[in-house]
Write a protein that holds these residues in place. Structure first.
Motif, PDB file in Angstrom:
ATOM      1  N   LEU A 106      -8.296   6.383  10.669  1.00 65.76           N
ATOM      2  CA  LEU A 106      -9.448   5.524  10.921  1.00 65.76           C
ATOM      3  C   LEU A 106      -9.299   4.773  12.238  1.00 65.76           C
ATOM      4  CD1 LEU A 106      -9.962   3.828   7.435  1.00 65.76           C
ATOM      5  CD2 LEU A 106     -11.007   5.899   8.319  1.00 65.76           C
ATOM      6  N   LEU A 107      -8.079   4.707  12.703  1.00 62.71           N
ATOM      7  CA  LEU A 107      -7.834   3.743  13.775  1.00 62.71           C
ATOM      8  C   LEU A 107      -8.279   4.164  15.177  1.00 62.71           C
ATOM      9  CD1 LEU A 107      -4.463   2.134  12.787  1.00 62.71           C
ATOM     10  CD2 LEU A 107      -6.744   1.159  12.749  1.00 62.71           C
ATOM     11  N   TYR A 144     -16.034   0.505   6.594  1.00 66.66           N
ATOM     12  CA  TYR A 144     -15.107  -0.619   6.456  1.00 66.66           C
ATOM     13  C   TYR A 144     -14.053  -0.532   7.550  1.00 66.66           C
ATOM     14  CZ  TYR A 144     -16.901  -1.135   1.690  1.00 66.66           C
ATOM     15  OH  TYR A 144     -17.696  -1.328   0.603  1.00 66.66           O
ATOM     16  N   LEU A 169       0.834  -1.202   0.000  1.00 66.75           N
ATOM     17  CA  LEU A 169       0.000   0.000   0.000  1.00 66.75           C
ATOM     18  C   LEU A 169       0.868   1.251   0.000  1.00 66.75           C
ATOM     19  CD1 LEU A 169      -2.740   1.404   0.189  1.00 66.75           C
ATOM     20  CD2 LEU A 169      -2.661   1.076   2.654  1.00 66.75           C
ATOM     21  N   GLU A 224      -3.014  -2.085  16.041  1.00 69.98           N
ATOM     22  CA  GLU A 224      -4.257  -1.318  16.056  1.00 69.98           C
ATOM     23  C   GLU A 224      -5.142  -1.695  14.867  1.00 69.98           C
ATOM     24  OE1 GLU A 224      -5.712   0.929  18.013  1.00 69.98           O
ATOM     25  OE2 GLU A 224      -4.209   0.703  19.567  1.00 69.98           O
ATOM     26  N   LEU A 225      -4.489  -1.909  13.752  1.00 70.30           N
ATOM     27  CA  LEU A 225      -5.247  -2.313  12.565  1.00 70.30           C
ATOM     28  C   LEU A 225      -5.989  -3.611  12.823  1.00 70.30           C
ATOM     29  CD1 LEU A 225      -3.032  -1.859   9.378  1.00 70.30           C
ATOM     30  CD2 LEU A 225      -5.219  -0.820   9.845  1.00 70.30           C
ATOM     31  N   VAL A 226      -5.255  -4.558  13.375  1.00 71.12           N
ATOM     32  CA  VAL A 226      -5.853  -5.864  13.629  1.00 71.12           C
ATOM     33  C   VAL A 226      -6.959  -5.734  14.674  1.00 71.12           C
ATOM     34  CG1 VAL A 226      -5.415  -8.159  14.580  1.00 71.12           C
ATOM     35  CG2 VAL A 226      -3.820  -7.161  12.945  1.00 71.12           C
ATOM     36  N   SER A 270      -8.758  -3.152  15.474  1.00 72.17           N
ATOM     37  CA  SER A 270      -9.957  -2.472  14.993  1.00 72.17           C
ATOM     38  C   SER A 270     -10.749  -3.389  14.064  1.00 72.17           C
ATOM     39  CB  SER A 270      -9.582  -1.182  14.270  1.00 72.17           C
ATOM     40  OG  SER A 270      -8.929  -1.473  13.049  1.00 72.17           O
ATOM     41  N   TYR A 271     -10.035  -4.210  13.339  1.00 73.87           N
ATOM     42  CA  TYR A 271     -10.744  -5.168  12.488  1.00 73.87           C
ATOM     43  C   TYR A 271     -11.563  -6.132  13.333  1.00 73.87           C
ATOM     44  CZ  TYR A 271     -11.638  -8.958   9.261  1.00 73.87           C
ATOM     45  OH  TYR A 271     -12.263  -9.917   8.514  1.00 73.87           O
ATOM     46  N   ALA A 294     -10.357  -0.460   8.925  1.00 70.10           N
ATOM     47  CA  ALA A 294      -9.175   0.124   8.282  1.00 70.10           C
ATOM     48  C   ALA A 294      -8.390  -0.928   7.501  1.00 70.10           C
ATOM     49  CB  ALA A 294      -8.286   0.776   9.333  1.00 70.10           C
ATOM     50  N   LEU A 295      -8.365  -2.118   8.050  1.00 71.07           N
ATOM     51  CA  LEU A 295      -7.638  -3.198   7.390  1.00 71.07           C
ATOM     52  C   LEU A 295      -8.204  -3.474   5.996  1.00 71.07           C
ATOM     53  CD1 LEU A 295      -5.402  -5.122   8.051  1.00 71.07           C
ATOM     54  CD2 LEU A 295      -7.074  -6.691   8.992  1.00 71.07           C
ATOM     55  N   GLU A 296      -9.509  -3.506   5.944  1.00 68.73           N
ATOM     56  CA  GLU A 296     -10.147  -3.770   4.662  1.00 68.73           C
ATOM     57  C   GLU A 296      -9.887  -2.609   3.704  1.00 68.73           C
ATOM     58  OE1 GLU A 296     -14.144  -5.029   5.013  1.00 68.73           O
ATOM     59  OE2 GLU A 296     -14.516  -4.985   2.846  1.00 68.73           O
ATOM     60  N   MET A 297      -9.940  -1.402   4.250  1.00 70.36           N
ATOM     61  CA  MET A 297      -9.632  -0.240   3.413  1.00 70.36           C
ATOM     62  C   MET A 297      -8.220  -0.335   2.864  1.00 70.36           C
ATOM     63  SD  MET A 297     -11.945   1.790   2.716  1.00 70.36           S
ATOM     64  CE  MET A 297     -10.982   3.167   2.107  1.00 70.36           C
ATOM     65  N   ALA A 298      -7.309  -0.810   3.692  1.00 70.04           N
ATOM     66  CA  ALA A 298      -5.918  -0.923   3.241  1.00 70.04           C
ATOM     67  C   ALA A 298      -5.839  -1.829   2.025  1.00 70.04           C
ATOM     68  CB  ALA A 298      -5.038  -1.460   4.370  1.00 70.04           C
ATOM     69  N   TYR A 299      -6.530  -2.935   2.099  1.00 68.55           N
ATOM     70  CA  TYR A 299      -6.482  -3.865   0.975  1.00 68.55           C
ATOM     71  C   TYR A 299      -7.132  -3.252  -0.263  1.00 68.55           C
ATOM     72  CZ  TYR A 299      -6.490  -8.239  -1.587  1.00 68.55           C
ATOM     73  OH  TYR A 299      -6.255  -9.189  -2.528  1.00 68.55           O
ATOM     74  N   ARG A 300      -8.317  -2.696  -0.029  1.00 71.27           N
ATOM     75  CA  ARG A 300      -9.029  -2.148  -1.182  1.00 71.27           C
ATOM     76  C   ARG A 300      -8.247  -1.016  -1.830  1.00 71.27           C
ATOM     77  NH1 ARG A 300     -14.093  -4.088  -1.799  1.00 71.27           N
ATOM     78  NH2 ARG A 300     -14.851  -5.351  -0.075  1.00 71.27           N
ATOM     79  N   MET A 343       0.224  -1.581  13.500  1.00 79.16           N
ATOM     80  CA  MET A 343      -0.199  -2.844  12.910  1.00 79.16           C
ATOM     81  C   MET A 343      -1.210  -3.545  13.825  1.00 79.16           C
ATOM     82  SD  MET A 343       0.866  -4.159  10.130  1.00 79.16           S
ATOM     83  CE  MET A 343      -0.380  -5.273   9.573  1.00 79.16           C
TER      84      MET A 343
END
Lengths: 228, 874
Positions: free
Chosen positions: A219-220, B837, A198, B518-520, B522-523, B839-845, B516
Motif C-alpha cells: 500500500l505504501l 484507508y 500485527l 513511510e507508514l507515517v 502516507s498517513y 496503510a497505518l489504519e489498515m495495520a490497526y484494523r 515505519m
C-alpha cells in the motif's frame, strides 16, 4: 492441529470495518511516534494541523535529540550536562544509568588514546562506584581491559565491542529511554508495538485460518508523495 | 438428606426452627423432567432469575416472591420469609442489621394474591431490619420468575425502592476486563420481565401466598426446583464476604448490558453463572440460585462412583484466564470433593480428574488428578469453610488453584497440561457422600483471591512476549509467515520463558525505520496534513544526510530500504519526476476539495472534482455526485432556514440596522474562488479533518459560508431560469457556480431587498434545486439512492433542521458534511488507484481483526493483546 478455518473475504472486511477506531486515535498514535522518534518540527506542524495537543513539551524533544546526538558522537560530558539541565533527577535516581554514562566517558578517553586521563578518571570516578556494586566493578574491569588489549586483534569480542558504535548506541538508547520515562512516555513508539502485534497476530492466525492478509507494504509506495 | 444443622456452622444464617423441613412437606418432582437436552437452556429457562435490580447492597439468593395477596410492599414480602436469628444458629455477627431475608413465592391455595399490590406499611428501610417473626415459604423459582414476568411494573417499582436484588445475574467479573475480548464475554443477561416468559411457563404461574406473615404457613408446591432452603445460607454468606474480602464488590449499578449491536457479526460468549440443573448426577441437589450443590442421594458405592455437576456454560478461552471459587459448605465425613474442570461429554458419575478430559483437585488428600486415576500430590487438603479457587490459564492451557485467597505454590506454579485444548471445558465439581455440599462463586461476589492482580501480571508477561516479536515486513508485504519461531516464543511457554534471543534492539535495527516512516508519511498525506508531510520529509532526509556524513546514528537513509517497493520514493534525492509533481498536485487539490465540502461549499467541490478527478463521478454510476448534490440541496435549505431566522430577528429591529448587517454578511464570499493555485494553496491550506467532527472548530468557518451564500439569493433567478430537468447534471453545476461567483457584485443590490424577500427567494431557490434533483434521480432505482433522497428531502420539513435533532440534524449538521467529505476523499483516492484507508489504519484494523479471530478460535494469548489499552489509552 485442527484444519484451518476458512474466513470469507466479505466477512473479514466487515470485521475490519467494525473495528472501533477513530481518526483521532490514529492521530494520537502518529503524534506519539513523532514525539518518541524525536521529530520535533513535524510534531509541531502536526499539532497545529490536526489540532492535537502534544503529549509533552515539544522543547523536550529537541534536547532529548541533542543529548542523543552528543552521545552518538562520543561527547559524554555534553550529554551529562544536558541531561541535568533537562531534569537533574534523571541521573540522581538512576545510578546504573549514571555509571553507564561514566563508563562511556572512560571508553571515549581510551578511544582517543588519552590514557593518563582515562586512568585518572577511572580511579577517581569509577573505582569508588565499583566498590559499591559488584556489577559495576565487573563492567569497570572489562573496560579497563581495553587498555591491555589496545590494538590487539586477539582481544575478546566482549571487550572490543565496547569501542564499537553499538556501545554508543546502547548508552544513547538507555539515556533516551530514561528521559522518556521521566516524561511519562513509553520508550518505544506505540506504532512500532502495533506493527509487532500485527506481525504476531497475522502469523498466529496464519497457522489457524485462511484469511485475507493485509499486504501493508504494497500500500505504501503509492503514497510516497514528495512534497516540497 | 437434611444436613441443616451441620451446615449452619459454616453458613451463619438465621433460620426459624419452627419451620418444618422442606423435605417433609414437599412433593419432589422428577428432577430431570425439564428437558432432554441439558445444554438447551433458553431464555425462558425458569431459573434465570431476574436481575433488573439496580443494586446489590442487600443481596439475596432466593427468587423474588411475588405474592398475590392484598396490597403489600415488597418489603412486606420479606416479612413473609425473613428469618429471625435463632438461638443455636449463628447469625452474621458482623452485620446484624443486614439480616437476610428469604423470599419465597408462596403457593397457598387458600388465598389469591396480586403481585402488583403490596402494602405500603413497610418501607424499604424497614425491610432490612429484623422481623419479629419470619416464615419460610417454599416456592419454586419458577413461580417467582414467572410471576415477575407477569407484572414487571409492579416489580421494578419495588426493586428500586431497595429490595434485595436477585443473586443470579451479575456483571462480568472485573478480572475479565483484562481480556482483550472482554466485550465478547457476557454473563447471562438479566431476564427481562417479558410476556414470553409468562407464556412459556404458564403452568408455573400459580402463585398464591398468605397476605400476612404467618409463621407456620407452609405450602407444598410443584416445581422441579424444590431446594429453596439451600439458598438461605447464601444471603448471609454474601454479606459476610463483603466484610472480609479486600476487593470491593463489583459494581452492579446497572444490569449487565449485552453489547449485541456492536457484535452483530460476532458471537458472544456466555460465562458460567450457575450449576446446570440438566447436567448433573441425580444425587446432587442444586439450590434455586444455582450456586449450591449438595449430595443428597445414597452414598456412592465402590471406588469409582461419584456424583458430578457442570456449570451451565463452558469457559470461553478468550477469557485468557478464567477463575471461579468454591466454598466448602460441608466436607462431610470423608471429604471426597473434587474441584476442577471437565469436558461436556465426561460422565457425571466420576469425580473430575478421574476421567479423560477432566481435571480436579481433591479435598481429602490434596492431590491433583490430570484426567486419570493416578493423581499427584499437589496441595493441602481442604475442609469445611475453606474457599478453593480454581483457575485455568488459556495462554498456557494449564490450571491453578488457590486456597482461602492464597495461590497454591509459587505464583507461576501451574498444574496439568493441555487443559481445555481442543474441546470446551466446564467448571465441574464432584462429590461422593451424603452431606457434602459446596457453594460456588462464578463472580456473584468478590473473590477471596486477588485474581485481578494475578491476571494483570500474566497479561503483562504474555504481552511482553508478543512485543518481543520482530516486525515481519515480509509477512506484511503479503508474503508467507516465518512464524514457527514466534509460536514457540509466545505460545505455550511458561511465564518465565526467556525472550532475549528475539528481543529486538530497536535502536540498532535501522532497517525497520524506513518503512515505519513511510507508514507515517502516507498517513499524513492521506489526510492532507500538508505542512506536517513537508516537515517530516525534511527531517527524515536530514537524518539520512547526517548518517551519510559518517556520524554515528541509528538512521538508515530515508526510504532506502532494500525493497524495490520504495523505488518511487527515492528519486526525490536528485530531482522530482513528472509523476511526483502530479502527485503533489493531486494531494493539494484533494485537500481543497475535501475542505470545501467540510465548509459547505458543495459547488466548488463538485466543480473541482469534475475537473481534476472526473473518474470519481463515473464510479458507481455517479453515486458520490448524487450525494454531493443532495448535500447541496441541504445546504440551500439551511441557507433558507438561516434567512428565515434573520427575517424574524429583523422584525424586531429597524430596517436600517438589518441592512447594515446584511452588508457585513456578504463579506467572505470570495473564499472559495481561488482554488486553482496550488502553490499558494499549499501554504494556506490546512489539513482536512474530514472524519473528525469538531463542530467547535469548524462551525465558525462554515457558518459564514452559509450566511454569505444565503444572502446571495440572486442566484435564484438564474437557477430557475433554466429549470429543465433534462439537462445534464453538469449544467446545473455550472449554472449554480456561475451565479455564486456573480453574487459578490449583485449582493449590493440585494442589500436593498427586504429580508423577507431574501428568505422567500432562498427557499424558492432551494425547492427548485430540489425539484431538479428529484427529477434527475427519480429513475434511479438503487435502494441507497432512494433512501438517501428520501432522507434528504426530509430536511425540508423542518424550519430549523440543525435544531431538529435526531435523524434530521444528523442529515443536516456538520458531521454529515464530515462524512461526505470522508467519502469524497476516499472516492478520489480510489479513482487514483489508492486504497481507501491509509496503510497505518489498515495495520490497526487488521491487527484488531486478527486478535478477535484468534480469540474466536480459542487461542488464549490473544486475550492478552489488548489493543485499545496498549495503543489508544493515554
Amino acid at each position: 492441529m485442527p484444519p484451518k478455518t476458512q474466513i470469507r473475504k466479505d466477512e473479514w472486511e466487515k470485521r475490519l470495518h467494525d473495528v472501533d477506531l477513530s481518526k483521532q486515535d490514529l492521530n494520537q498514535l502518529v503524534m506519539d511516534y513523532l514525539v518518541i522518534e524525536g521529530f520535533k518540527t513535524s510534531a509541531e506542524e502536526f499539532s497545529k494541523e490536526a489540532g492535537l495537543n502534544a503529549p509533552v513539551d515539544l522543547e523536550s524533544i529537541e534536547s532529548r535529540m541533542t543529548i542523543r546526538e552528543a552521545l552518538q558522537r562520543g561527547d559524554v560530558g555534553e550529554a551529562i550536562t544536558r541531561v541535568n539541565d533537562l531534569n537533574p533527577e534523571i541521573l540522581d535516581t538512576n545510578r546504573g544509568l549514571y555509571f553507564q554514562l561514566q563508563q562511556q566517558k572512560l571508553i571515549e578517553f581510551i578511544r582517543q588514546g588519552r590514557i593518563a586521563e582515562a586512568l585518572e578518571f577511572a580511579q577517581e570516578e569509577l573505582a569508588p562506584r565499583g566498590e559499591e556494586n559488584p556489577e559495576y566493578l565487573a563492567e569497570l574491569e572489562k573496560t579497563m581491559a581495553l587498555l591491555a588489549f589496545e590494538s590487539s586483534p586477539s582481544a575478546p569480542a566482549a571487550i572490543t565491542d565496547l569501542l564499537s558504535p553499538a556501545q554508543r548506541m546502547k548508552t544513547a538508547s538507555a539515556v533516551n529511554a530514561a528521559i522518556l520515562e521521566s516524561l511519562s512516555q513509553g520508550k518505544e513508539a506505540k506504532l512500532v508495538g502495533l506493527l509487532k502485534l500485527l506481525s504476531w497476530g497475522e502469523s498466529m492466525l496464519d497457522e489457524r485460518a485462511h484469511f485475507p492478509k493485509v499486504r501493508l507494504i504494497s500500500l505504501l509506495p503509492l503514497f510516497a508523495h514528495r512534497v516540497n | 438428606m437434611s444436613n441443616r444443622p451441620a451446615r449452619s456452622s459454616s453458613i451463619p444464617i438465621p433460620g426459624n426452627p419452627r419451620i418444618p423441613r422442606i423435605e417433609d412437606v414437599l412433593v419432589l418432582p422428577p428432577i430431570l423432567a425439564h428437558s432432554p437436552n441439558p445444554r438447551s437452556r433458553t431464555a425462558g429457562f425458569p431459573r434465570s432469575h431476574i436481575n433488573n435490580s439496580p443494586e446489590r447492597a442487600f443481596p439475596s439468593s432466593s427468587p423474588r416472591t411475588i405474592s398475590t395477596a392484598p396490597p403489600r410492599a415488597i418489603s412486606g414480602s420479606y416479612s413473609l420469609v425473613a428469618s429471625r436469628p435463632t438461638p443455636g444458629l449463628p447469625t452474621n455477627q458482623s452485620q446484624p442489621v443486614f439480616e437476610p431475608r428469604i423470599i419465597r413465592a408462596t403457593p397457598s391455595p387458600s388465598r389469591a394474591s396480586d403481585p402488583a399490590c403490596f402494602p405500603a406499611s413497610t418501607s424499604p428501610t424497614a425491610s432490612r431490619t429484623r422481623r419479629p417473626s419470619a416464615t419460610r415459604h417454599a416456592s419454586g423459582a419458577h413461580s417467582a420468575v414467572a410471576a415477575t414476568g407477569v407484572r414487571p411494573s409492579a416489580l421494578s417499582a419495588q426493586i428500586q425502592s431497595g429490595a434485595p436484588p436477585q443473586p443470579q445475574a451479575f456483571p462480568r467479573p472485573a478480572y475479565l476486563d483484562q481480556s482483550a475480548l472482554r466485550d465478547l464475554l457476557i454473563t447471562e443477561p438479566p431476564v427481562s420481565a417479558t410476556a414470553p416468559r409468562h407464556s412459556e411457563q404458564p403452568s408455573r404461574i400459580s402463585i398464591t401466598s398468605p397476605p400476612h406473615p404467618a409463621p407456620h404457613v407452609l405450602s407444598g408446591f410443584l416445581t422441579s426446583h424444590p431446594y429453596i432452603r439451600q439458598s438461605s445460607p447464601s444471603v448471609d454468606d454474601y454479606s459476610d464476604r463483603e466484610d472480609t474480602t479486600s476487593p470491593p464488590p463489583p459494581s452492579i449499578a446497572a444490569p449487565p448490558v449485552v453489547p449485541m449491536t456492536a457484535f452483530m457479526s460476532q458471537p458472544v460468549f456466555r460465562l458460567p453463572t450457575k450449576w446446570n440443573e440438566m447436567d448433573r448426577h441425580p444425587s446432587l441437589q442444586v439450590s434455586p440460585d444455582g450456586r449450591d450443590l449438595t449430595f443428597c442421594g445414597p452414598p456412592c458405592a465402590g471406588d469409582k462412583e461419584a456424583a458430578a455437576a457442570r456449570a451451565n456454560y463452558p469457559v470461553p478461552p478468550c477469557c485468557g484466564i478464567y477463575y471461579y471459587e468454591v466454598e466448602i459448605l460441608q466436607k462431610g465425613n470423608k471429604g471426597h470433593i473434587s474441584i476442577g474442570y471437565s469436558a461436556g461429554d465426561v460422565r457425571t458419575t466420576r469425580l473430575p480428574g478421574w476421567e479423560r478430559h477432566s481435571w480436579g483437585y481433591h479435598a481429602d488428600d490434596g492431590w491433583s488428578f490430570p484426567g486419570h486415576k493416578d493423581g499427584n500430590p499437589y496441595g493441602p487438603t481442604f475442609d469445611t469453610g475453606d474457599i478453593i479457587g480454581c483457575g485455568v490459564d488459556f495462554s498456557q492451557h494449564r490450571a491453578f488453584y488457590t486456597k482461602n485467597g492464597n495461590f497454591l505454590g509459587a505464583l507461576t506454579r501451574m498444574v496439568f497440561d493441555n487443559v481445555g485444548k481442543g474441546h470446551e471445558i466446564y467448571p465441574a465439581i464432584g462429590l461422593r457422600h451424603t452431606n457434602e455440599a459446596i457453594r460456588v462463586n462464578f463472580g456473584h461476589a468478590p473473590y477471596k483471591f486477588a485474581i485481578e492482580d494475578h491476571v494483570l501480571s500474566q497479561r503483562n508477561s504474555v504481552w511482553g512476549k508478543i512485543q518481543a516479536t520482530k516486525i515481519d515486513w515480509e509477512l506484511l508485504r503479503g508474503g508467507s509467515s516465518r512464524s514457527s519461531e514466534v509460536e514457540e516464543n509466545t505460545g505455550s511457554t511458561g511465564a518465565t520463558a526467556g525472550t532475549a534471543s528475539v528481543v529486538e534492539d530497536n535502536e540498532t535495527n535501522a532497517e525497520d525505520k524506513s518503512p515505519m516512516r513511510e507508514l507515517v508519511l502516507s498517513y499524513l498525506a492521506h489526510h492532507g496534513y500538508v505542512k506536517t508531510v513537508k516537515a517530516f520529509q525534511a527531517q527524515c532526509e536530514g537524518r539520512a544526510t547526517a548518517r551519510e556524513d559518517g556520524m554515528e546514528t541509528d538512521e538508515a537513509p530515508f526510504a532506502s530500504s532494500s525493497s524495490t517497493m520504495y523505488a518511487s520514493a527515492q528519486s526525490s534525492q536528485t530531482g522530482r519526476g513528472f509523476e511526483e509533481m502530479n502527485q503533489d498536485l493531486d494531494l493539494i487539490r484533494r485537500v481543497e476539495i475535501v475542505n470545501a465540502v467540510t465548509e459547505g461549499d458543495i459547488d466548488t467541490a463538485i466543480t473541482q472534482t469534475q475537473i481534476y478527478f472526473p473518474d470519481v463521478f463515473k464510479h458507481e454510476e455517479g453515486l458520490v455526485l448524487f450525494k454531493l448534490k443532495c448535500r447541496k440541496f441541504v445546504e440551500l435549505i439551511l441557507e433558507a432556514s438561516e434567512a428565515l431566522k434573520r427575517v424574524k430577528a429583523e422584525e424586531k429591529q429597524n430596517q436600517g440596522q438589518a441592512q447594515s448587517q446584511r452588508g457585513r454578511r456578504d463579506t467572505g464570499k470570495e473564499r472559495y474562488v481561488a482554488t486553482e493555485v496550488p502553490g499558494d494553496a499549499l501554504d494556506g491550506s490546512g489539513a482536512m479533518d474530514v472524519d473528525d467532527p469538531s463542530p467547535e472548530a469548524r462551525t465558525p468557518v462554515s457558518e459564514p459560508a452559509t450566511l454569505s451564500s444565503a444572502s446571495s439569493s440572486t442566484t435564484y433567478p438564474e437557477v430557475v431560469a433554466d429549470p429543465d430537468p433534462t439537462i445534464p447534471s453538469n449544467n446545473n453545476i455550472l449554472i449554480t457556480r456561475t451565479s455564486s461567483s456573480s453574487s459578490s457584485t449583485s449582493s449590493t443590490n440585494t442589500a436593498t431587498v427586504s429580508a423577507s424577500t431574501i428568505a422567500k427567494n432562498a427557499l424558492q431557490s432551494a425547492l427548485t434545486y430540489g425539484q431538479i434533483l428529484e427529477a434527475d434521480y427519480k429513475s434511479d432505482i438503487r435502494p441507497e439512492v432512494k433512501s438517501h433522497l428520501k432522507r434528504t428531502f426530509g430536511v425540508v420539513a423542518f424550519s430549523d433542521p440543525l435544531a431538529a435533532g435526531g435523524e434530521v440534524a444528523e442529515m443536516a449538521g456538520q458531521e454529515a458534511r464530515m462524512r461526505l467529505a470522508t467519502e469524497l476523499n476516499q472516492a478520489i483516492l480510489e479513482s487514483l488507484g489508492k486504497p481507501r484507508y491509509p496503510a497505518l489504519e489498515m495495520a490497526y484494523r487488521q491487527a484488531s481483526a486478527c486478535i478477535v479471530q484468534l480469540g474466536l478460535l480459542s487461542y488464549g494469548p490473544a486475550a492478552f493483546a489488548d489493543m485499545s489499552k496498549e495503543f489508544l489509552d493515554g
